[in-house]
Design a protein around this motif. Structure first.
Motif, PDB file in Angstrom:
ATOM      1  N   ARG A 199      37.226  35.159  53.490  1.00  9.12           N
ATOM      2  CA  ARG A 199      38.671  34.947  53.498  1.00  9.12           C
ATOM      3  C   ARG A 199      39.318  35.251  52.152  1.00  9.12           C
ATOM      4  NH1 ARG A 199      40.782  31.833  57.682  1.00  9.12           N
ATOM      5  NH2 ARG A 199      39.258  31.224  59.253  1.00  9.12           N
ATOM      6  N   LEU A 200      38.581  35.033  51.066  1.00  9.74           N
ATOM      7  CA  LEU A 200      39.141  35.193  49.718  1.00  9.74           C
ATOM      8  C   LEU A 200      38.382  36.285  48.972  1.00  9.74           C
ATOM      9  CD1 LEU A 200      39.590  31.469  48.608  1.00  9.74           C
ATOM     10  CD2 LEU A 200      41.352  33.003  49.459  1.00  9.74           C
ATOM     11  N   ALA A 201      39.089  36.943  48.077  1.00  8.85           N
ATOM     12  CA  ALA A 201      38.477  37.933  47.189  1.00  8.85           C
ATOM     13  C   ALA A 201      39.085  37.770  45.808  1.00  8.85           C
ATOM     14  CB  ALA A 201      38.703  39.348  47.703  1.00  8.85           C
ATOM     15  N   ILE A 202      38.258  37.913  44.798  1.00 10.29           N
ATOM     16  CA  ILE A 202      38.719  37.895  43.411  1.00 10.29           C
ATOM     17  C   ILE A 202      38.565  39.314  42.869  1.00 10.29           C
ATOM     18  CG2 ILE A 202      38.374  36.950  41.104  1.00 10.29           C
ATOM     19  CD1 ILE A 202      37.304  34.422  42.381  1.00 10.29           C
ATOM     20  N   ILE A 203      39.674  39.912  42.496  1.00  9.43           N
ATOM     21  CA  ILE A 203      39.699  41.286  41.996  1.00  9.43           C
ATOM     22  C   ILE A 203      39.969  41.240  40.498  1.00  9.43           C
ATOM     23  CG2 ILE A 203      40.807  43.541  42.213  1.00  9.43           C
ATOM     24  CD1 ILE A 203      41.672  42.659  45.047  1.00  9.43           C
ATOM     25  N   ILE A 204      39.063  41.800  39.708  1.00 12.05           N
ATOM     26  CA  ILE A 204      39.170  41.755  38.248  1.00 12.05           C
ATOM     27  C   ILE A 204      39.259  43.184  37.724  1.00 12.05           C
ATOM     28  CG2 ILE A 204      38.127  40.890  36.116  1.00 12.05           C
ATOM     29  CD1 ILE A 204      36.555  38.914  37.803  1.00 12.05           C
ATOM     30  N   ASP A 205      40.227  43.439  36.831  1.00 10.17           N
ATOM     31  CA  ASP A 205      40.383  44.782  36.281  1.00 10.17           C
ATOM     32  C   ASP A 205      39.716  44.890  34.919  1.00 10.17           C
ATOM     33  OD1 ASP A 205      42.062  43.552  34.474  1.00 10.17           O
ATOM     34  OD2 ASP A 205      43.910  44.314  35.340  1.00 10.17           O
ATOM     35  N   GLU A 206      39.855  46.061  34.298  1.00 12.29           N
ATOM     36  CA  GLU A 206      39.174  46.331  33.033  1.00 12.29           C
ATOM     37  C   GLU A 206      39.683  45.456  31.901  1.00 12.29           C
ATOM     38  OE1 GLU A 206      40.028  50.425  32.637  1.00 12.29           O
ATOM     39  OE2 GLU A 206      38.329  51.091  33.848  1.00 12.29           O
ATOM     40  N   GLY A 207      40.912  44.979  31.983  1.00  7.70           N
ATOM     41  CA  GLY A 207      41.468  44.129  30.934  1.00  7.70           C
ATOM     42  C   GLY A 207      41.144  42.662  31.083  1.00  7.70           C
ATOM     43  N   GLY A 208      40.404  42.279  32.116  1.00  7.30           N
ATOM     44  CA  GLY A 208      40.079  40.878  32.340  1.00  7.30           C
ATOM     45  C   GLY A 208      41.101  40.132  33.166  1.00  7.30           C
ATOM     46  N   ASN A 209      42.121  40.829  33.696  1.00  9.61           N
ATOM     47  CA  ASN A 209      43.104  40.184  34.570  1.00  9.61           C
ATOM     48  C   ASN A 209      42.527  40.066  35.969  1.00  9.61           C
ATOM     49  OD1 ASN A 209      45.444  40.232  32.627  1.00  9.61           O
ATOM     50  ND2 ASN A 209      45.004  42.418  32.757  1.00  9.61           N
ATOM     51  N   ALA A 210      42.690  38.888  36.574  1.00  9.73           N
ATOM     52  CA  ALA A 210      42.118  38.626  37.893  1.00  9.73           C
ATOM     53  C   ALA A 210      43.215  38.267  38.887  1.00  9.73           C
ATOM     54  CB  ALA A 210      41.097  37.494  37.824  1.00  9.73           C
ATOM     55  N   LEU A 211      43.020  38.718  40.124  1.00  6.82           N
ATOM     56  CA  LEU A 211      43.900  38.364  41.230  1.00  6.82           C
ATOM     57  C   LEU A 211      43.080  37.648  42.283  1.00  6.82           C
ATOM     58  CD1 LEU A 211      45.896  41.697  41.790  1.00  6.82           C
ATOM     59  CD2 LEU A 211      46.594  39.722  40.446  1.00  6.82           C
ATOM     60  N   LEU A 212      43.533  36.467  42.692  1.00  8.65           N
ATOM     61  CA  LEU A 212      42.943  35.780  43.828  1.00  8.65           C
ATOM     62  C   LEU A 212      43.711  36.224  45.071  1.00  8.65           C
ATOM     63  CD1 LEU A 212      41.062  33.645  45.078  1.00  8.65           C
ATOM     64  CD2 LEU A 212      42.832  31.944  44.607  1.00  8.65           C
ATOM     65  N   VAL A 213      43.019  36.888  45.991  1.00  9.59           N
ATOM     66  CA  VAL A 213      43.666  37.541  47.132  1.00  9.59           C
ATOM     67  C   VAL A 213      43.167  36.918  48.425  1.00  9.59           C
ATOM     68  CG1 VAL A 213      44.020  39.741  48.306  1.00  9.59           C
ATOM     69  CG2 VAL A 213      43.851  39.680  45.832  1.00  9.59           C
ATOM     70  N   SER A 214      44.096  36.653  49.323  1.00 10.52           N
ATOM     71  CA  SER A 214      43.737  36.232  50.673  1.00 10.52           C
ATOM     72  C   SER A 214      43.619  37.477  51.540  1.00 10.52           C
ATOM     73  CB  SER A 214      44.794  35.289  51.242  1.00 10.52           C
ATOM     74  OG  SER A 214      44.571  35.082  52.620  1.00 10.52           O
ATOM     75  N   LEU A 215      42.413  37.751  52.053  1.00 10.96           N
ATOM     76  CA  LEU A 215      42.204  38.926  52.895  1.00 10.96           C
ATOM     77  C   LEU A 215      42.754  38.724  54.304  1.00 10.96           C
ATOM     78  CD1 LEU A 215      38.574  39.920  51.853  1.00 10.96           C
ATOM     79  CD2 LEU A 215      40.729  40.879  51.056  1.00 10.96           C
ATOM     80  N   VAL A 216      43.091  37.479  54.639  1.00 12.45           N
ATOM     81  CA  VAL A 216      43.650  37.205  55.967  1.00 12.45           C
ATOM     82  C   VAL A 216      45.123  37.603  56.007  1.00 12.45           C
ATOM     83  CG1 VAL A 216      44.092  35.428  57.686  1.00 12.45           C
ATOM     84  CG2 VAL A 216      42.010  35.330  56.306  1.00 12.45           C
ATOM     85  N   CYS A 217      45.900  37.103  55.033  1.00 15.89           N
ATOM     86  CA  CYS A 217      47.331  37.431  55.004  1.00 15.89           C
ATOM     87  C   CYS A 217      47.647  38.556  54.029  1.00 15.89           C
ATOM     88  CB  CYS A 217      48.155  36.193  54.676  1.00 15.89           C
ATOM     89  SG  CYS A 217      47.737  35.422  53.099  1.00 15.89           S
ATOM     90  N   ARG A 218      46.630  39.126  53.345  1.00 12.92           N
ATOM     91  CA  ARG A 218      46.787  40.288  52.475  1.00 12.92           C
ATOM     92  C   ARG A 218      47.835  40.055  51.393  1.00 12.92           C
ATOM     93  NH1 ARG A 218      45.986  45.384  54.797  1.00 12.92           N
ATOM     94  NH2 ARG A 218      48.122  45.922  54.270  1.00 12.92           N
ATOM     95  N   SER A 219      47.714  38.921  50.710  1.00  7.89           N
ATOM     96  CA  SER A 219      48.679  38.595  49.666  1.00  7.89           C
ATOM     97  C   SER A 219      47.958  37.973  48.478  1.00  7.89           C
ATOM     98  CB  SER A 219      49.747  37.630  50.196  1.00  7.89           C
ATOM     99  OG  SER A 219      49.149  36.436  50.653  1.00  7.89           O
ATOM    100  N   VAL A 220      48.614  38.012  47.322  1.00 12.50           N
ATOM    101  CA  VAL A 220      48.061  37.460  46.089  1.00 12.50           C
ATOM    102  C   VAL A 220      48.394  35.970  46.022  1.00 12.50           C
ATOM    103  CG1 VAL A 220      48.070  37.599  43.582  1.00 12.50           C
ATOM    104  CG2 VAL A 220      48.288  39.670  44.928  1.00 12.50           C
TER     105      VAL A 220
END
Length: 915
Positions: free
Chosen positions: A68-89
């Protein structure tokens, strides 16, 4: 509402860098693409890009066990907690440093990240709303170099971390008494991956030099015991136990006697075996690995593009195959262990391999270099793109997949276009050829060349599909060929600079050519190829396009202006100044400000909307602008990317990179490493867009509106971006009155006043209410209700029917609506053909798609019925012939009947019947 376009999908690129993940059901692959994340649904054959973007390129993605959840981390160390069910941050977080990998615990309560030479464990976000979703639990120290990989035990009690210092560290997720940490050596290169065995503390570690170590632990997972608390916690715990258990002897929970503790001892590891992948002695770095604990399958990927499948712990080789000559960056196995996903950042490849049947489930690759041009098919179902790598790819807009790639060109493709029928693609290239490809047989059936070798910069096909023209970059000439014969008909001379754009008038045989010589020339194709008009411009022309009705011409110039002309009278009708709308960003190596840099930038691509009232413009900027042609004002501006990993994104100079030795961007600090920074030469705008070794510049190379008007596409540095109308969010009433309410609509339906109900539902413009009103009309009364609709509402109903045909299962019902509306109001609708063209094309696209799907099914059923009839007839004949002749004659008759049907011999026919 009209310009409420939102990001819909990303095509053209399938994988950049980072780790691949399978969803919990094992049917979808989650792939990082630049600063976005795409989900490939392998069961339904669809791809979908999440409507979110990080500030830099995605480095790693962590997926929760429930999916249900995904944590997306970029090269700068910024992370987004994303709900894959409702496709929102759901949450933003910054880890204050570059994160190499992330992994959730199997119970989903915690997750670990590796950053620098430490590992940090966080409490995973729960289902309740929290002020801070990420709470740091512990920080683990031990490795001396960067940490590279993580793996958890099945019971979430321990995790293992690999490092570049050739060591593997086992840490306890709780305060275990007999396991605080354990360091394992035995390797001579950086650790690439480490995995625990199922329901055990035994583990495997793999290093970059192709070595596998098998480690055995003397303690089972249940043998781990909690460390006894000390200090005030112990006193408090003892007091509580004394109150509850007065009859028994009070002991501190989890505390063992010194004799028992000495007897049990600490956790110890011993190396059982060490295996090597490079047995031949060749140097082939191991770059990625994945392990499936249930079936004990180990998959390893190497820098040469080969991958091995082994069964552990015996290290039995199952397969050894090669997918490309580039390094495999990431490997993932789905939950059932049937499918293996491979990602190659060097070529931008994404492959899903079914290892048991040895077949591809998914095989996709984007353009190796940047995409230069695109074109929509007339029905809007396909998009064709051409790139600097010489490839021509055709993409399905519904599934998002590329289904055919033409590689006949030997140099960069500069222009692509469809013929009016949509069955032929015509492309121009820098290799001196213009080629025509057949979409039925997937072959290059025509190759047009010039008498002298020349580089073609653009291509155009007239509305009949009979005349092909291409502009030359070096000889300043326009070549005209016949599509039927392939002969060169004429060479149009007159321009004094490279040809930058060609466009045929949709209604007449007039060709418009734009050139760097500050002119646009109009050529009459039927009148001895003479120049009809010459339009003098104030600057170099970069792009030219006709309005869909052919009554207006738009030209983009080097001075950032867009001018509009009346092609009949050769009179300029308007002008738009777009320099301030471009809003150029500053490059890292620029020594001038972004404001001064904007003086040399301009729009390089134009496209009219389907109704001709607005124009889409893009160029050397991260913005795409929509202008109203008549009012000459900016209607809306779209930011195509917020990725700071690209160049020309910053508005101001970063002072942190300015030192006494100059700009740090000019210093190649990682020149000795394999993935070091490659600094481009001055003026070089093209490079390896897949590896991202240097920052590619953000730009829009081509723009096209869909024939349906529902979406538009842009080829950019990020890939092929598609923006479509999102009607779910906006409320757009139409001639609304206070007496029009949903209750009144349903009351009219109960009274069977269908026309009034439909009109009120259309005024409210709520799709569910309009659907309820339309589907309440009995089938026999559709014609009566259609005839009673006012002319103004017919277009609204037709547009809704067209959109409903895309998703609804009531195919026959909506086909009856379409037939009645067009038959009863066809003459009135002809007067407004310009405004109705997008709706009609949208309707045609959906009808064509249903026709393709249903016709295949009907043909297959018809064949099966013919086969069943043929088999029954030959059996009847055999039954009649058996008393008269021999069995051999009957068998011969049976084989002959099957051959007449086209089914081969008898065994093949029976096999087909079973299928």
């Amino acid at each position: 509402m009209k310009f409420a376009y939102r990001f819909s999908n990303l095509l053209g690129t399938v994988y950049r860098r980072g780790n691949l993940n399978f969803t919990c059901d094992g049917n979808s692959v989650i792939s990082p693409v630049g600063n976005r994340v795409t989900v490939f649904d392998l069961k339904n054959n669809k791809s979908d890009t999440l409507p979110l973007a990080t500030r830099y390129n995605v480095k790693c993605v962590g997926l929760s066990p429930d999916g249900r959840l995904a944590i997306i981390i970029d090269e700068g160390g910024n992370a987004l907690l994303v709900s894959l069910v409702c496709r929102s941050v759901l949450h933003h977080f910054h880890f204050k440093g570059s994160v190499h990998s992330i992994s959730f615990s199997p119970d989903g309560r915690k997750f670990v990240i590796t950053k620098g030479n430490i590992a940090q464990m966080y409490h995973a976000p729960g289902k309740k709303r929290e002020f801070n979703a990420f709470v740091l639990d512990k920080t683990y120290f031990g490795p001396y170099d960067e940490t590279t990989c993580i793996d958890w035990t099945d019971d979430s009690r321990c995790f293992v971390v690999g490092s570049k210092d050739m060591s593997t560290w086992v840490f306890g997720a709780e305060r275990w008494d007999n396991l605080i940490y354990y360091a394992l050596g035995g390797h001579k290169d950086a650790i690439v991956a480490c995995f625990f065995e199922s329901n055990s503390l035994d583990l495997y570690s793999l290093s970059q030099d192709g070595a596998l170590c098998v480690w055995q632990c003397d303690t089972p997972p249940k043998g781990l015991r909690l460390k006894a608390p000390s200090g005030w916690k112990a006193d408090l715990l003892q007091r509580e136990e004394e109150e509850e258990e007065e009859d028994r002897e009070t002991t501190i929970r989890g505390k063992a006697t010194p004799a028992e503790e000495e007897k049990r001892g600490k956790v110890k590891y011993s190396r059982l075996a060490k295996y090597f992948f490079n047995k031949e002695g060749d140097f082939n770095n191991l770059t990625a690995a994945a392990y499936h604990k249930k079936i004990h399958l180990l998959v390893t990927g190497f820098a040469s593009g080969t991958f091995h499948l082994h069964e552990l712990p015996e290290f039995n080789l199952i397969h050894s195959l090669s997918i490309s000559n580039q390094s495999i960056t990431s490997v993932a196995i789905n939950s059932s262990g049937d499918w293996i996903a491979f990602g190659c950042s060097g070529l931008g490849q994404l492959l899903v391999w079914e290892w048991q049947s040895e077949s591809y489930v998914l095989k996709q690759q984007g353009h190796f270099n940047s995409m230069v041009s695109l074109a929509y098919s007339p029905d809007g179902q396909y998009i064709v793109t051409g790139g600097d790598d010489g490839k021509v790819k055709v993409w399905n807009t519904l599934s998002g997949f590329c289904f055919v790639t033409f590689m006949e060109h030997s140099s960069g493709v500069t222009g692509v276009t469809f013929t009016a029928t949509g069955n032929v693609i015509v492309t121009s290239s820098m290799d001196g050829t213009v080629r025509a490809f057949d979409l039925h047989r997937y072959r290059n059936f025509r190759t047009f060349t010039s008498p002298r070798p020349t580089q073609f910069s653009c291509v155009a096909v007239d509305s009949s599909g009979e005349i092909v023209s291409a502009g030359a970059q070096d000889s300043f000439e326009i070549f005209v060929w016949s599509m039927q014969t392939g002969r060169l008909l004429d060479v149009l001379s007159g321009h004094e600079g490279p040809i930058s754009g060609l466009c045929f008038n949709p209604m007449k045989s007039i060709l418009a050519s734009a050139s760097w010589d500050k002119t646009v020339r109009l050529w009459d194709m039927f009148d001895s190829w003479r120049t009809k008009e010459t339009l003098a411009l104030t600057s170099d022309a970069l792009a030219v396009t006709f309005r869909p009705d052919g009554a207006e011409l738009a030209v983009a110039m080097l001075n950032s202006q867009i001018t509009f002309w009346d092609p009949e009278n050769a009179v300029q009708t308007g002008s738009i100044e777009g320099r301030h709308d471009l809003k150029i960003g500053r490059k890292e190596l620029d020594k001038i400000t972004a404001k001064h840099s904007a003086k040399g930038k301009a729009f390089t691509t134009l496209c009219y909307s389907a109704d001709g009232q607005s124009i889409l413009a893009g160029g050397m900027s991260k913005f795409v602008c929509i202008y109203h042609v008549k009012e000459q004002i900016l209607m809306k501006k779209f930011e195509i990317s917020c990725n700071l990993s690209l160049d020309a994104m910053e508005e101001f100079l970063n002072r942190r990179k300015m030192t006494e030795f100059g700009n740090l961007a000019l210093i190649d600090q990682d020149a000795g490493q394999e993935d070091g920074v490659a600094i481009p030469l001055p003026g070089v705008k093209k490079g390896d867009m897949s590896s991202r070794h240097f920052k590619p510049e953000i730009r829009v190379t081509s723009l096209r509106f869909s024939p349906t008007g529902r979406c538009w596409a842009a080829t950019t540095t990020e890939g092929l971006l598609i923006y479509s109308l999102d009607t779910r969010v906006l409320f757009d009433p139409f001639e609304l009155d206070t007496s029009v309410t949903p209750g009144q609509v349903r009351e009219a339906l109960r009274q069977q006043d269908f026309t009034r109900a439909i009109l009120m539902a259309l005024r409210l413009n709520e799709s569910k209410l309009v659907q309820e009103a339309l589907e309440s009309v009995p089938r026999d009364e559709i014609g009566v209700v259609s005839s009673s609709l006012p002319e103004l509402y017919v277009e609204k109903v037709l547009e809704f029917v067209a959109s409903s045909l895309e998703v609804s299962r009531h195919l026959e019902f909506y086909l009856i609506w379409t037939q009645k509306l067009l038959m009863l109001h066809g003459q009135k609708l002809k007067a407004r053909v310009g405004t109705l063209l997008p709706v009609v094309q949208f309707l045609q696209k959906n009808l064509q798609r249903h026709l393709d799907d249903v016709s295949k099914l009907c043909n297959w059923n018809r064949y099966n019925m013919q086969y069943a009839l043929a088999v029954s007839k030959q059996r009847d004949m055999k039954r009649h012939l058996e008393p008269l002749g021999s069995e051999e004659d009957a068998d011969t008759l049976e084989d002959d009947s099957l051959h007449l049907l086209g089914g081969g011999d008898r065994d093949e026919g029976e096999e087909a019947m079973v299928v």
